[in-house]
Design a protein around this motif. Structure first.
Motif, PDB file in Angstrom:
ATOM      1  N   HIS A 200     -40.792   3.414 -15.262  1.00 39.76           N
ATOM      2  CA  HIS A 200     -41.482   4.260 -14.584  1.00 39.76           C
ATOM      3  C   HIS A 200     -41.245   5.829 -15.114  1.00 39.76           C
ATOM      4  N   ARG A 201     -42.559   6.541 -15.186  1.00 43.32           N
ATOM      5  CA  ARG A 201     -42.196   7.917 -15.694  1.00 43.32           C
ATOM      6  C   ARG A 201     -41.649   8.715 -14.391  1.00 43.32           C
ATOM      7  N   ALA A 202     -40.808   9.569 -15.050  1.00 45.94           N
ATOM      8  CA  ALA A 202     -39.842  10.534 -14.173  1.00 45.94           C
ATOM      9  C   ALA A 202     -39.655  11.917 -14.714  1.00 45.94           C
TER      10      ALA A 202
ATOM     11  N   GLY B 177     -22.363  14.205 -16.801  1.00 43.88           N
ATOM     12  CA  GLY B 177     -22.607  13.203 -17.677  1.00 43.88           C
ATOM     13  C   GLY B 177     -24.057  12.591 -17.592  1.00 43.88           C
ATOM     14  N   GLY B 178     -24.948  13.301 -17.345  1.00 42.66           N
ATOM     15  CA  GLY B 178     -26.362  12.865 -17.004  1.00 42.66           C
ATOM     16  C   GLY B 178     -27.223  13.619 -16.481  1.00 42.66           C
ATOM     17  N   VAL B 179     -28.233  12.939 -15.915  1.00 41.40           N
ATOM     18  CA  VAL B 179     -29.382  13.944 -15.203  1.00 41.40           C
ATOM     19  C   VAL B 179     -29.749  13.134 -13.754  1.00 41.40           C
ATOM     20  N   GLY B 180     -30.248  13.989 -13.020  1.00 41.17           N
ATOM     21  CA  GLY B 180     -31.102  13.635 -11.868  1.00 41.17           C
ATOM     22  C   GLY B 180     -32.798  13.603 -11.987  1.00 41.17           C
ATOM     23  N   ALA B 181     -33.538  12.737 -11.911  1.00 39.79           N
ATOM     24  CA  ALA B 181     -34.825  12.709 -12.334  1.00 39.79           C
ATOM     25  C   ALA B 181     -35.555  12.189 -11.105  1.00 39.79           C
ATOM     26  N   ALA B 182     -36.789  12.711 -11.115  1.00 39.71           N
ATOM     27  CA  ALA B 182     -37.678  12.544  -9.702  1.00 39.71           C
ATOM     28  C   ALA B 182     -38.766  11.606 -10.440  1.00 39.71           C
ATOM     29  N   PHE B 183     -39.291  10.459  -9.886  1.00 43.10           N
ATOM     30  CA  PHE B 183     -40.136   9.879 -10.230  1.00 43.10           C
ATOM     31  C   PHE B 183     -41.466  10.308 -10.191  1.00 43.10           C
ATOM     32  N   LEU B 184     -42.593  10.328 -10.932  1.00 45.18           N
ATOM     33  CA  LEU B 184     -43.785  10.994 -10.807  1.00 45.18           C
ATOM     34  C   LEU B 184     -44.793  10.207  -9.849  1.00 45.18           C
ATOM     35  N   VAL B 185     -44.505   9.371  -9.721  1.00 44.12           N
ATOM     36  CA  VAL B 185     -44.897   8.221  -8.544  1.00 44.12           C
ATOM     37  C   VAL B 185     -43.915   7.585  -7.825  1.00 44.12           C
ATOM     38  N   SER B 186     -43.683   7.999  -6.504  1.00 45.89           N
ATOM     39  CA  SER B 186     -42.475   7.342  -5.978  1.00 45.89           C
ATOM     40  C   SER B 186     -42.838   5.672  -5.799  1.00 45.89           C
ATOM     41  N   LEU B 187     -41.453   5.172  -5.634  1.00 43.62           N
ATOM     42  CA  LEU B 187     -41.727   3.661  -5.520  1.00 43.62           C
ATOM     43  C   LEU B 187     -41.850   3.471  -4.249  1.00 43.62           C
ATOM     44  N   ASP B 188     -42.279   2.257  -3.948  1.00 48.35           N
ATOM     45  CA  ASP B 188     -42.318   1.500  -2.380  1.00 48.35           C
ATOM     46  C   ASP B 188     -40.858   1.654  -1.910  1.00 48.35           C
ATOM     47  N   GLU B 189     -40.482   2.223  -0.654  1.00 45.34           N
ATOM     48  CA  GLU B 189     -39.188   2.324  -0.311  1.00 45.34           C
ATOM     49  C   GLU B 189     -38.906   0.982   0.258  1.00 45.34           C
ATOM     50  N   ALA B 190     -39.883   0.060   0.836  1.00 47.09           N
ATOM     51  CA  ALA B 190     -39.499  -1.344   1.172  1.00 47.09           C
ATOM     52  C   ALA B 190     -38.767  -2.397  -0.008  1.00 47.09           C
ATOM     53  N   THR B 191     -39.352  -1.677  -1.115  1.00 46.96           N
ATOM     54  CA  THR B 191     -38.820  -2.542  -2.215  1.00 46.96           C
ATOM     55  C   THR B 191     -37.589  -2.157  -2.919  1.00 46.96           C
TER      56      THR B 191
ATOM     57  N   LEU C 121     -30.184   4.937  -7.329  1.00 47.96           N
ATOM     58  CA  LEU C 121     -31.597   5.226  -7.153  1.00 47.96           C
ATOM     59  C   LEU C 121     -32.231   5.331  -5.825  1.00 47.96           C
ATOM     60  N   SER C 122     -33.332   5.768  -5.537  1.00 47.51           N
ATOM     61  CA  SER C 122     -34.172   5.613  -4.486  1.00 47.51           C
ATOM     62  C   SER C 122     -35.549   5.620  -4.654  1.00 47.51           C
ATOM     63  N   ALA C 123     -36.405   5.754  -3.607  1.00 44.29           N
ATOM     64  CA  ALA C 123     -37.969   5.587  -3.744  1.00 44.29           C
ATOM     65  C   ALA C 123     -38.662   6.866  -4.634  1.00 44.29           C
ATOM     66  N   SER C 124     -37.614   7.974  -4.388  1.00 45.07           N
ATOM     67  CA  SER C 124     -38.006   9.049  -5.123  1.00 45.07           C
ATOM     68  C   SER C 124     -37.592   9.400  -6.578  1.00 45.07           C
ATOM     69  N   GLY C 125     -36.364   8.884  -6.653  1.00 43.28           N
ATOM     70  CA  GLY C 125     -35.858   9.221  -8.053  1.00 43.28           C
ATOM     71  C   GLY C 125     -34.744   8.519  -8.330  1.00 43.28           C
ATOM     72  N   VAL C 126     -34.262   8.920  -9.572  1.00 38.06           N
ATOM     73  CA  VAL C 126     -32.775   8.257 -10.239  1.00 38.06           C
ATOM     74  C   VAL C 126     -31.756   9.136 -10.564  1.00 38.06           C
TER      75      VAL C 126
ATOM     76  N   VAL D  85     -29.130   3.602  -3.257  1.00 41.01           N
ATOM     77  CA  VAL D  85     -28.653   2.616  -3.488  1.00 41.01           C
ATOM     78  C   VAL D  85     -28.154   2.504  -4.984  1.00 41.01           C
ATOM     79  N   VAL D  86     -27.087   1.515  -5.007  1.00 45.02           N
ATOM     80  CA  VAL D  86     -26.680   1.249  -6.543  1.00 45.02           C
ATOM     81  C   VAL D  86     -27.248  -0.004  -6.944  1.00 45.02           C
ATOM     82  N   PRO D  87     -28.090  -0.219  -8.008  1.00 44.95           N
ATOM     83  CA  PRO D  87     -28.669  -1.669  -8.119  1.00 44.95           C
ATOM     84  C   PRO D  87     -27.645  -2.399  -8.774  1.00 44.95           C
ATOM     85  N   GLU D  88     -27.738  -3.903  -8.760  1.00 48.65           N
ATOM     86  CA  GLU D  88     -26.733  -4.645  -9.458  1.00 48.65           C
ATOM     87  C   GLU D  88     -26.927  -4.534 -10.787  1.00 48.65           C
ATOM     88  N   ARG D  89     -28.214  -4.336 -11.538  1.00 43.38           N
ATOM     89  CA  ARG D  89     -28.707  -4.069 -12.875  1.00 43.38           C
ATOM     90  C   ARG D  89     -28.740  -2.694 -13.257  1.00 43.38           C
ATOM     91  N   ARG D  90     -27.425  -2.248 -13.608  1.00 43.42           N
ATOM     92  CA  ARG D  90     -27.387  -0.623 -13.936  1.00 43.42           C
ATOM     93  C   ARG D  90     -28.163  -0.237 -15.006  1.00 43.42           C
TER      94      ARG D  90
END
Length: 191
Positions: free
Chosen positions: A160-162, A170-184, A136-141, A112-117
């Protein structure tokens, strides 16, 4: 109980022409290769311990010895004449990798692309740099950053640690060390 093979096998399908000492020939196809040898299939199964000449497309001619036989396949080891066993293995493994490239990455979570980027990114040394969320997704950004970062580097994106998994334009892809709750995770998510 049957012992399980631990030597990795690489699937490789190449045509081969084999010949016996008397000059008679038969066609075969390679099936796979391992540190133990080459497995081949053919309508003709040579006898155990037979020494043959063999030419495999893309590899070249070599002397081989049959070390195992089955109903429709047989395994061989490369002997000294012609290409060395090491050269044959390197050639076949290289060709196997071309035939079976690594599987494409499959994304498990929706992006998803969040409103607050806009987001702050903290480095291990305490430096904070501004970033912009690409998606971003539940697993990374995916982040746009003005500063180059190294793959494997641990960062904090918002709260969130990643770990940086790859570089993107122009940037990076990072995986969250603890995945987010996909429903949120959605357009209203704030990191």
């Amino acid at each position: 109980m049957t012992a399980r093979r631990t030597i990795p096998r690489h699937a490789i399908v190449l045509p081969a022409l084999c010949w016996r000492a008397d000059g008679s020939e038969f066609h075969a196809v390679t099936v796979d290769i391992s540190g133990e040898g080459i497995r081949m299939r053919s309508a003709t199964t040579p006898p155990m311990d037979a020494e043959l000449g063999c030419s495999i497309r893309g590899v070249g001619a070599m002397q081989i010895r049959v070390v195992r036989t089955g109903a429709v396949d047989f395994a061989v080891r490369v002997m000294g004449r012609g290409a060395t066993p090491g050269e044959v293995v390197r050639s076949l493994v290289g060709l196997a990798r071309l035939q079976a490239p690594p599987p494409e990455e499959v994304r498990v979570y929706r992006r998803v692309v969040p409103e607050r980027r806009a987001v702050q990114v903290a480095l291990a040394d305490g430096t904070s740099i501004p970033g912009r969320i690409v998606n971003l997704s539940a697993s990374g950004v995916a982040l746009q950053l003005d500063m180059p970062l190294e793959v494997g580097q641990v960062i904090v994106v918002g709260r969130h640690r990643a770990k940086i998994a790859r570089r993107i334009d122009g940037g990076v892809g990072a995986a969250f060390l603890v995945s987010l709750d996909e429903a949120t995770v959605g357009e209203h998510t704030v990191l």
